[in-house]
Design a protein around this motif. Sequence first.
Motif, mmCIF file in Angstrom:
data_model
loop_
_atom_site.group_PDB
_atom_site.id
_atom_site.type_symbol
_atom_site.label_atom_id
_atom_site.label_comp_id
_atom_site.label_asym_id
_atom_site.label_seq_id
_atom_site.Cartn_x
_atom_site.Cartn_y
_atom_site.Cartn_z
ATOM 1 N N THR A 84 0.844 -1.186 0.000
ATOM 2 C CA THR A 84 0.000 0.000 0.000
ATOM 3 C C THR A 84 0.886 1.246 0.000
ATOM 4 O O THR A 84 1.671 1.460 0.927
ATOM 5 C CB THR A 84 -0.923 0.028 1.217
ATOM 6 O OG1 THR A 84 -1.797 -1.106 1.170
ATOM 7 C CG2 THR A 84 -1.772 1.300 1.213
ATOM 8 N N PRO A 116 1.415 4.923 0.639
ATOM 9 C CA PRO A 116 0.694 5.874 1.504
ATOM 10 C C PRO A 116 0.120 7.067 0.740
ATOM 11 O O PRO A 116 -1.036 7.458 0.980
ATOM 12 C CB PRO A 116 1.764 6.316 2.504
ATOM 13 C CG PRO A 116 2.771 5.215 2.497
ATOM 14 C CD PRO A 116 2.786 4.670 1.105
ATOM 15 N N LYS A 117 0.900 7.642 -0.154
ATOM 16 C CA LYS A 117 0.414 8.818 -0.883
ATOM 17 C C LYS A 117 -0.715 8.438 -1.824
ATOM 18 O O LYS A 117 -1.711 9.166 -1.947
ATOM 19 C CB LYS A 117 1.561 9.457 -1.665
ATOM 20 C CG LYS A 117 1.166 10.733 -2.400
ATOM 21 C CD LYS A 117 0.701 11.828 -1.456
ATOM 22 C CE LYS A 117 0.397 13.108 -2.198
ATOM 23 N NZ LYS A 117 -0.078 14.186 -1.294
ATOM 24 N N LYS A 168 -2.808 5.990 -1.440
ATOM 25 C CA LYS A 168 -3.967 5.744 -0.573
ATOM 26 C C LYS A 168 -4.629 7.069 -0.174
ATOM 27 O O LYS A 168 -5.858 7.205 -0.223
ATOM 28 C CB LYS A 168 -3.523 4.967 0.665
ATOM 29 C CG LYS A 168 -4.633 4.657 1.663
ATOM 30 C CD LYS A 168 -4.069 3.771 2.778
ATOM 31 C CE LYS A 168 -5.142 3.422 3.815
ATOM 32 N NZ LYS A 168 -5.501 4.587 4.651
ATOM 33 N N GLU A 169 -3.821 8.028 0.181
ATOM 34 C CA GLU A 169 -4.339 9.340 0.578
ATOM 35 C C GLU A 169 -5.090 10.012 -0.569
ATOM 36 O O GLU A 169 -6.178 10.582 -0.373
ATOM 37 C CB GLU A 169 -3.179 10.219 1.028
ATOM 38 C CG GLU A 169 -3.572 11.636 1.410
ATOM 39 C CD GLU A 169 -2.364 12.501 1.710
ATOM 40 O OE1 GLU A 169 -2.425 13.718 1.432
ATOM 41 O OE2 GLU A 169 -1.353 11.972 2.209
ATOM 42 N N ILE A 170 -4.530 9.926 -1.773
ATOM 43 C CA ILE A 170 -5.169 10.550 -2.938
ATOM 44 C C ILE A 170 -6.509 9.895 -3.235
ATOM 45 O O ILE A 170 -7.519 10.569 -3.455
ATOM 46 C CB ILE A 170 -4.245 10.457 -4.169
ATOM 47 C CG1 ILE A 170 -3.009 11.342 -3.969
ATOM 48 C CG2 ILE A 170 -4.994 10.873 -5.445
ATOM 49 C CD1 ILE A 170 -1.954 11.154 -5.036
ATOM 50 N N GLU A 172 -8.492 8.141 -1.288
ATOM 51 C CA GLU A 172 -9.478 8.424 -0.243
ATOM 52 C C GLU A 172 -9.986 9.861 -0.327
ATOM 53 O O GLU A 172 -11.179 10.121 -0.129
ATOM 54 C CB GLU A 172 -8.855 8.168 1.128
ATOM 55 C CG GLU A 172 -8.656 6.687 1.446
ATOM 56 C CD GLU A 172 -8.008 6.467 2.793
ATOM 57 O OE1 GLU A 172 -8.203 5.384 3.374
ATOM 58 O OE2 GLU A 172 -7.287 7.385 3.272
ATOM 59 N N SER A 173 -9.087 10.796 -0.649
ATOM 60 C CA SER A 173 -9.514 12.199 -0.737
ATOM 61 C C SER A 173 -10.423 12.427 -1.933
ATOM 62 O O SER A 173 -11.325 13.280 -1.886
ATOM 63 C CB SER A 173 -8.297 13.111 -0.810
ATOM 64 O OG SER A 173 -7.601 12.934 -2.029
ATOM 65 N N ALA A 194 -4.098 1.601 -4.819
ATOM 66 C CA ALA A 194 -2.962 2.090 -4.034
ATOM 67 C C ALA A 194 -1.953 0.988 -3.742
ATOM 68 O O ALA A 194 -0.878 1.255 -3.196
ATOM 69 C CB ALA A 194 -3.439 2.697 -2.721
#
Length: 247
Positions: free
Chosen positions: A96, A98-99, A101-103, A105-106, A120
Motif C-alpha cells: 500500500t 501511503p500517498k 492511498k491518501e489521494i 481516499e480524498s 494504491a
Amino acid sequence: MQTPKFFALIIGTEILNRRRSDAHFEFISKTLIKHHHKLTGSFIIEDDPKLITDTIKFIASIPDSVLFSFGGIGSTPDDYTRECASKALSDGKLYTHPKAKEIIESKLGDKAYPHPINMAKLPKDAKLLDNPINGMPAFYVNDRFFFMPGFPQMSHPMVEYILSYIIDDGRVNYRKTLTANCKENVFIELMQKVPDSVEVSSLPKLYDNGWATTISVNSYDKKLTDSVFEEFINLLDDLNISYKIEE
C-alpha cells in the motif's frame, strides 16, 4: 543509461478482438520523435497475467530499455498489471503506497472502499504519476518502467511529462531525409559502410512511373549525420540519379 530503447506495451483483449481501436501506437511513436527519440518495439497483448509478466520481463532484460505500458492498473478483477509489474520487476508483492492511498481516499471518500483503494497497492518502491483527468495516480518503477491507464486522455499527458521531466537526457537526434528516383539496391554498399552510431533506413516505393526510395539518416552527432548524408548525395550525383531533399 546510454541511448534509451523505448517500448510500448498496450494491454487489452478488447483491442485484439476489435471491440476497441488502439489509440496509443501512433501517439507514442510521434511523441518520441518530437522528443528526439524513437520507438524500438511495440506489443499489443491480451489481458493474460502470465503473458503480461513475461512481456515486461523481456523488455526489462534489454539494456537501457524504457517501457510505456498502457492499461490494466484499475481495480476490477481483470486489471492485472500492478501485480504483473511486481512479479517482473520486484519481489512479486504489492504494498500500500501511503500517498496513493491518501489521494484515492480524498477523491472518493467512502466510495474508495472496498475496491478502488486497491489501486494504491503497488510494487515495492514505486513512484506516482499524476493523473490529469480524475486524479487517480499511475506509477513507475526504477525510473524506467511506466504503467499508465488505458484511457488516452489520461495516459498521453503522462507520457509528455515523462519525456520532458523524468528521462529527458537533453540530447537532440539529428535527422536528414531524401527521396531518390531509384531502387534501394543502389544504396546497399554505402549503407554497409555507415558507422554503427548512425542509423540509416531505406523505404522503397513503386509508382506508376517507376521506383523511388526514401533514405533517412539520423544520429545524436550533427556533424556525423551531415557527413553520412552527404555521402548519399554524392553517390546519387555520381550516378546522375535525381532526388529531392526533405525539409
